[in-house]
Design a protein around this motif. Structure first.
Motif, mmCIF file in Angstrom:
data_model
loop_
_atom_site.group_PDB
_atom_site.id
_atom_site.type_symbol
_atom_site.label_atom_id
_atom_site.label_comp_id
_atom_site.label_asym_id
_atom_site.label_seq_id
_atom_site.Cartn_x
_atom_site.Cartn_y
_atom_site.Cartn_z
ATOM 1 N N LYS A 72 0.858 -1.141 -0.096
ATOM 2 C CA LYS A 72 0.091 0.544 -0.104
ATOM 3 C C LYS A 72 0.503 1.090 0.005
ATOM 4 O O LYS A 72 0.861 2.006 -1.004
ATOM 5 N N ASP A 76 1.406 3.665 -3.301
ATOM 6 C CA ASP A 76 0.622 5.326 -2.929
ATOM 7 C C ASP A 76 2.020 6.010 -3.284
ATOM 8 O O ASP A 76 1.566 7.350 -3.641
ATOM 9 N N HIS A 212 0.470 9.606 6.354
ATOM 10 C CA HIS A 212 -0.381 9.159 6.217
ATOM 11 C C HIS A 212 -0.100 6.941 6.158
ATOM 12 O O HIS A 212 -0.880 6.517 6.386
ATOM 13 N N SER A 215 -1.086 5.815 9.442
ATOM 14 C CA SER A 215 -1.924 5.354 9.699
ATOM 15 C C SER A 215 -2.648 4.135 8.522
ATOM 16 O O SER A 215 -3.673 3.216 9.218
ATOM 17 N N ILE A 216 -1.354 3.488 7.893
ATOM 18 C CA ILE A 216 -1.748 2.058 7.286
ATOM 19 C C ILE A 216 -0.779 0.956 7.704
ATOM 20 O O ILE A 216 -1.651 -0.154 8.521
ATOM 21 N N ALA A 277 -5.863 -0.234 -4.647
ATOM 22 C CA ALA A 277 -5.059 1.268 -4.088
ATOM 23 C C ALA A 277 -5.288 2.119 -6.002
ATOM 24 O O ALA A 277 -5.709 3.632 -5.301
ATOM 25 N N LYS A 281 -7.110 5.437 -5.989
ATOM 26 C CA LYS A 281 -6.343 6.714 -5.748
ATOM 27 C C LYS A 281 -7.175 7.321 -7.152
ATOM 28 O O LYS A 281 -7.214 8.946 -6.856
ATOM 29 N N ASN A 356 -8.189 2.935 2.194
ATOM 30 C CA ASN A 356 -7.846 3.036 3.245
ATOM 31 C C ASN A 356 -8.892 2.710 4.880
ATOM 32 O O ASN A 356 -8.244 3.461 5.317
ATOM 33 N N THR A 358 -7.717 0.639 7.203
ATOM 34 C CA THR A 358 -7.210 -0.367 8.337
ATOM 35 C C THR A 358 -8.235 -0.420 9.233
ATOM 36 O O THR A 358 -7.182 -1.773 9.695
#
Length: 477
Positions: A72, A76, A212, A215-216, A277, A281, A356, A358
């Motif tokens: 991921k 990204d 970001h 958070s993953i 993903a 996006k 997103n 998770t």
């Protein structure tokens, strides 16, 4: 080359990569058959105990910035290679610290498991903590950049090298440490293979700990940790609660075979995650829907194969491992049912992480673990290995099916295909079971497979244009 021609080639490349990953099946079967016939019922189980102890730690190290989180983050990133460089540096540190800590803790772990003879095996196996972490980073980078074929071939390199090294080392007189040495050598070969096409630099700058990325990483890591503990806790609980070595061997053998339907998952699921993903996006809703439907069709075929195998468990155990392992058929049947749930959980988790979300996979995995631990304490002392297998499978299957049902558009996007796969596999498994006393053992497997495949087409689970379109979405960016 035309656009359509390019897509067709890439689609075939994805299939080829997945088939390469599936080398785990024949290589694993050959390795297991060789080990059980040379080490016997008493010693084979100790290998499973060592791997069940090392496995969670190596998985923890590899999943901090790897697997779903790594794919991921790199998918990204504006510069996936720079992201891979930062993850590789972190992986080396995490893997090395984990390896040293495990070496020091090996005597304590062996004491808790009441198996003092496995200390050396645990120390050798600790190399997997470092090597898996590094290998996973390289394979994640290949997946994130759309190089699915090379990633799948890396898995094939690992499985083939491990098989060759196991046979060689056993012939040289090594004992239960054979598998640990073989895994270490095979991991090195896997890393070298990956670096042939994507040599990740060590010093390329990239800010890994952005808001970001954090958070993953956090929820994804904890989710992976819970799943990994869940995958090995049955065997560890069985060992710690006093099972005999022969019983541990039967369970280890059955568990190894039960994992075979999931052989393609390590390439397939991260590939779906990466493609989803990118689609998310790009706000490409149509592509997302195509991917989800195609992915669930494919995973439902694998679920059907698991249920087909339930009708052939006695033959599998005796042919692969020898007559002494025939009593493990009931264990294999139960564990194969759990594999259906595990496949479903893995795929829906990949969907959520790609979008997103998770935290939901973490809640599900943590809930499974909290239910499992007390259930094992109750079931294992009373019912032994059968209790361990039943608890493992009941929890995985019920939670997997439940999550599919309550998910958004659960039946339309997932459940209808999963139901068709389960019905097809059950029909094939029943046909195989009814013919289990045929003169030639292969007869019931062939007939069962034929019935299952007919059902796949009759229920329209297999739809060639849709599956090809799904594979075409899994292409380099």
């Amino acid at each position: 080359m035309s656009r359509q021609g390019k897509r067709d080639t890439l689609g075939r490349g994805t299939i080829f990569g997945t088939l390469a990953e599936a080398l785990a099946l024949p290589a694993g079967l050959i390795s297991a058959a060789f080990l059980t016939r040379n080490l016997g019922l008493e010693l084979y189980g100790l290998i499973g105990v060592v791997m069940a102890a090392v496995g969670p730690v190596s998985f923890i190290a590899a999943s901090v910035f790897g697997m779903r989180a790594g794919v991921k983050i790199m998918a990204d990133a504006d510069d996936p290679k720079a992201a891979a460089s930062a993850i590789l540096r972190a992986s080396l540190v995490i893997g090395f610290v984990g390896m040293v800590g495990f070496i020091l803790a090996a005597p304590l772990i062996a004491g808790i498991l009441k198996q003092p003879d496995i200390v050396t095996g645990l120390r050798i196996g600790s190399a997997e903590i470092l090597l898996l972490t590094v290998a996973r980073t390289h394979r994640d980078a290949l997946i994130a950049t759309g190089t699915f074929t090379w990633s799948g071939l890396a898995a094939g390199v690992f499985h083939i090298c491990r098989m060759i090294l196991i046979i060689l080392l056993v012939e040289l007189g090594f004992g239960i440490e054979t598998v640990m040495w073989a895994i270490a050598g095979a991991r090195l070969a896997e890393i070298a293979w990956c670096r042939l096409t994507l040599p990740i630099p060590l010093r390329q700058p990239y800010d890994l700990l952005t808001r970001h990325n954090r958070s993953i990483v956090g929820p994804t890591f904890l989710n992976g940790l819970c799943r990994r503990i869940m995958s090995g806790i049955d065997l560890l609980m069985l060992t710690a609660l006093g099972a005999t070595n022969p019983m541990i061997s039967l369970y280890s053998a059955a568990k190894m075979l039960a994992l075979m339907p999931m052989a393609a998952a390590p390439v397939f699921n991260p590939g779906i995650l990466s493609a989803l993903a990118h689609a998310h996006k790009d706000a490409n809703g149509a592509q997302e829907s195509d991917l989800v439907e195609g992915a669930w069709r494919l995973i439902s075929v694998l679920c059907g194969c698991s249920l087909l195998a339930m009708g052939c468990t006695n033959a599998f155990m005796t042919v692969v491992f020898g007559a002494a392992f025939g009593d493990g058929a009931i264990l294999l049947s139960l564990l194969l049912l759990g594999a259906v749930g595990a496949l479903s959980i893995d795929l829906i988790s990949a969907e959520m992480i790609a979008k997103n979300n998770t935290m939901r996979p973490l809640y599900v995995s943590a809930g499974m673990l909290m239910i499992s631990i007390p259930a094992f304490f109750v079931a294992v002392p009373r019912f032994g290995a059968v209790g361990a297998a039943a608890v493992n499978s009941l929890i995985l299957f019920s939670i997997g099916m439940g999550w599919v049902i309550i998910s958004k558009n659960g039946f339309l996007l997932r459940g209808q295909w999963l139901l068709r796969g389960i019905l097809s596999g059950a029909a094939g498994g029943l046909a195989a079971y009814l013919l289990r006393d045929a003169a030639f053992l292969i007869v019931h497997l062939v007939v069962g497979t034929l019935v299952m495949v007919i059902m796949f087409f009759a229920t329209k689970l297999i739809d060639k244009p849709i599956l090809i379109r799904t594979l075409q979405h899994l292409r380099p960016r």
